[in-house]
Every structure is written in structure tokens, then in C-alpha cells.
Design a protein around this motif. Sequence first.
Motif, short mmCIF file in Angstrom:
data_model
loop_
_atom_site.label_atom_id
_atom_site.label_comp_id
_atom_site.label_asym_id
_atom_site.label_seq_id
_atom_site.Cartn_x
_atom_site.Cartn_y
_atom_site.Cartn_z
N ALA A 29 80.11 -40.63 -47.97
CA ALA A 29 81.00 -41.61 -47.35
C ALA A 29 80.92 -42.94 -48.08
O ALA A 29 81.95 -43.61 -48.31
N ARG A 49 83.84 -44.86 -50.10
CA ARG A 49 84.15 -46.27 -49.85
C ARG A 49 84.11 -47.07 -51.15
O ARG A 49 84.98 -47.91 -51.38
N GLY A 101 84.73 -49.09 -39.70
CA GLY A 101 85.29 -47.79 -40.08
C GLY A 101 84.75 -46.65 -39.24
O GLY A 101 85.51 -45.85 -38.69
N ALA A 102 83.43 -46.59 -39.12
CA ALA A 102 82.80 -45.52 -38.32
C ALA A 102 83.17 -45.67 -36.85
O ALA A 102 83.39 -44.67 -36.16
N CYS A 154 85.92 -46.98 -35.53
CA CYS A 154 87.30 -46.56 -35.31
C CYS A 154 87.43 -45.03 -35.34
O CYS A 154 88.14 -44.45 -34.53
N GLU A 155 86.73 -44.41 -36.26
CA GLU A 155 86.78 -42.94 -36.33
C GLU A 155 86.32 -42.32 -35.02
O GLU A 155 86.95 -41.39 -34.49
N GLU A 156 85.22 -42.84 -34.48
CA GLU A 156 84.71 -42.31 -33.23
C GLU A 156 85.62 -42.67 -32.06
O GLU A 156 85.91 -41.83 -31.19
N TYR A 172 88.94 -43.43 -31.94
CA TYR A 172 90.22 -42.72 -31.89
C TYR A 172 90.03 -41.23 -31.65
O TYR A 172 90.88 -40.57 -31.04
N GLY A 173 88.90 -40.69 -32.12
CA GLY A 173 88.60 -39.30 -31.77
C GLY A 173 88.47 -39.13 -30.27
O GLY A 173 88.98 -38.17 -29.69
N PRO A 180 95.12 -41.96 -40.56
CA PRO A 180 94.27 -40.86 -41.04
C PRO A 180 94.51 -39.53 -40.33
O PRO A 180 94.32 -38.48 -40.92
N GLY A 181 94.94 -39.56 -39.06
CA GLY A 181 95.21 -38.32 -38.36
C GLY A 181 96.55 -37.70 -38.70
O GLY A 181 96.84 -36.57 -38.27
#
Length: 267
Positions: free
Chosen positions: A93, A97, A141-142, A144-146, A148-149, A248-249
Motif C-alpha cells: 500500500a 502511495r 485514506g484507510a 475512508c476505505e473502512e 465507505y465499506g 474507487p468502487g
Amino acid sequence: MSASVPIGEFSRLTHLSVKMLRHYHEIGLLEPYEIDPATSYRRYGIDQVPTALLIARLRHLDMPLPEISTVVRAESDASRNAIIAEHLRRMEAELSRTREIVGSLRRLLSQPTIGYEFGRRDQPAERVAAIIDRVTRDDIGAWCEEAYGRLYGSLAAAGMQPAGPGAATYDNSFFTDDVGEVMAYLPITGPAPAGLTELTLTGGRFAVTEHRGSFADIDRTYAALGSYVAEHERLAPGPVREIYLTGPGDVPDPADFLTRLCWPIAA
């Protein structure tokens, strides 16, 4: 215990310096087989060589010493491999980046100016399902990933579809102090699923433009829109909004991301 050798010979066997071996002893990572009570000379067992080589490999991968200690003391191959796999995932990762930032730098140098189209948009109030937290810039970043998941997963589990694209608001302190309140949200038409915050997001007028491409370049779009607002509009209170029209999705290539930036202005 197998045969043992002095620390100097063990250093030659393992390519770990004597200084490093002494340090690993001091922190309890790799303790000698025995220490001569009269001379304090350290001796190491031959069967410690694989552990020493493992430590060297993990240090070459920039694994922190506390994690290496956990690997060395792992009770099973599975737990040991899980720790190593997680570290490699973080390295990959970080490499991704770094590549993204290098690409952004090259674009900045080769395209010092970009033409943007600016407009005004009246945004009505809308009901949203949200996750709100205090987030540092390094962790965004991490996070937001979590977030939105969780958002999309919770809506799907409740049999709901979002009423619009995902979006976020950023408190001013996120920019000024590198840490601030961030709200990730999805527009909804019914009650928010359990575990998510339901609220009505205030409407208003915004100066808008669109950012196409990686989030590594989004600071340029912020700079352009903020400069436009400073020259042509009256700033209104409230956080900047990012609306992820294509994210990203939706597409695998960050070059195809499309984000609408909304800067609050006076009506």
C-alpha cells in the motif's frame, strides 16, 4: 542445544554486525546461548542461525522490531505468516502511495496549469446516513476505505440503495491542523440502518468544480477552486464537500475518478 560459537563468529555466519547482535540481546529479541560470567563474552548456538537470518530479512523489509519479536515468538506457522502477510500488505500500500505521489509530481511539473470550469450550485438539504470521526490527514485514506465499506455494506444488508453518490465533508481543522472532523455519508430516502448516524445535511450555495483523476492531485483542484472563491465570491461558513461521482468502487483506475468539489459561498 547444538554447538555454540563466539559472537564474532556468529556475526560472520549471519551477516549481522556485533553491534546489532548486542542490541538485539539488550532488547530481548535474540539472546545469546550463554554469557561467560568472567569475561561477559557472548556465545550463540548454531541452531539460532535461522532465527538470526529471519530477523535480518524482516529488518530488510522495514518491519518494526516489536513486530519482529512477535514473529520470532509466534506459536504457529499460521500466526507467524499472518503477521508477515499484514506487513507486506502495508508495504504494498505504501509503495502504491509512493508511485501515486511520484506520478502526481510529474504531472505537476509537466502541467503547471490546468483549465478548470467553475460554477455555482444550490444544494438542497438532504437526509444522509453517515459515519463521523476525528481523523488525521495521514490516516484519511484507510479511514475512508473502512467508512465507505461500512456505509455501502450496511445499506446493502438493509436492502437499501443510496439515493446519490457517496460524499464527505471536511472540517477546516483537518486542513489547518492535519486532524479534524470528517463525515463520510450516503444520501438516503428512508431510515438509516442501525449503526450509522442519520441526519439532515443543511443545504446552501456552493462554488463547484470537478476534479478528474487520483486523489493525490486533488490539492491542485482545491487550490484552483479556493482561489476562484477568493477572487469572485463571498465565503460562507461550513465545511468543503467532496462528492464522489465516480470513485474507487466504480472504476479500477484512479485516472478515471471524478470528484465534485463544493466550496460554501454566500447566496
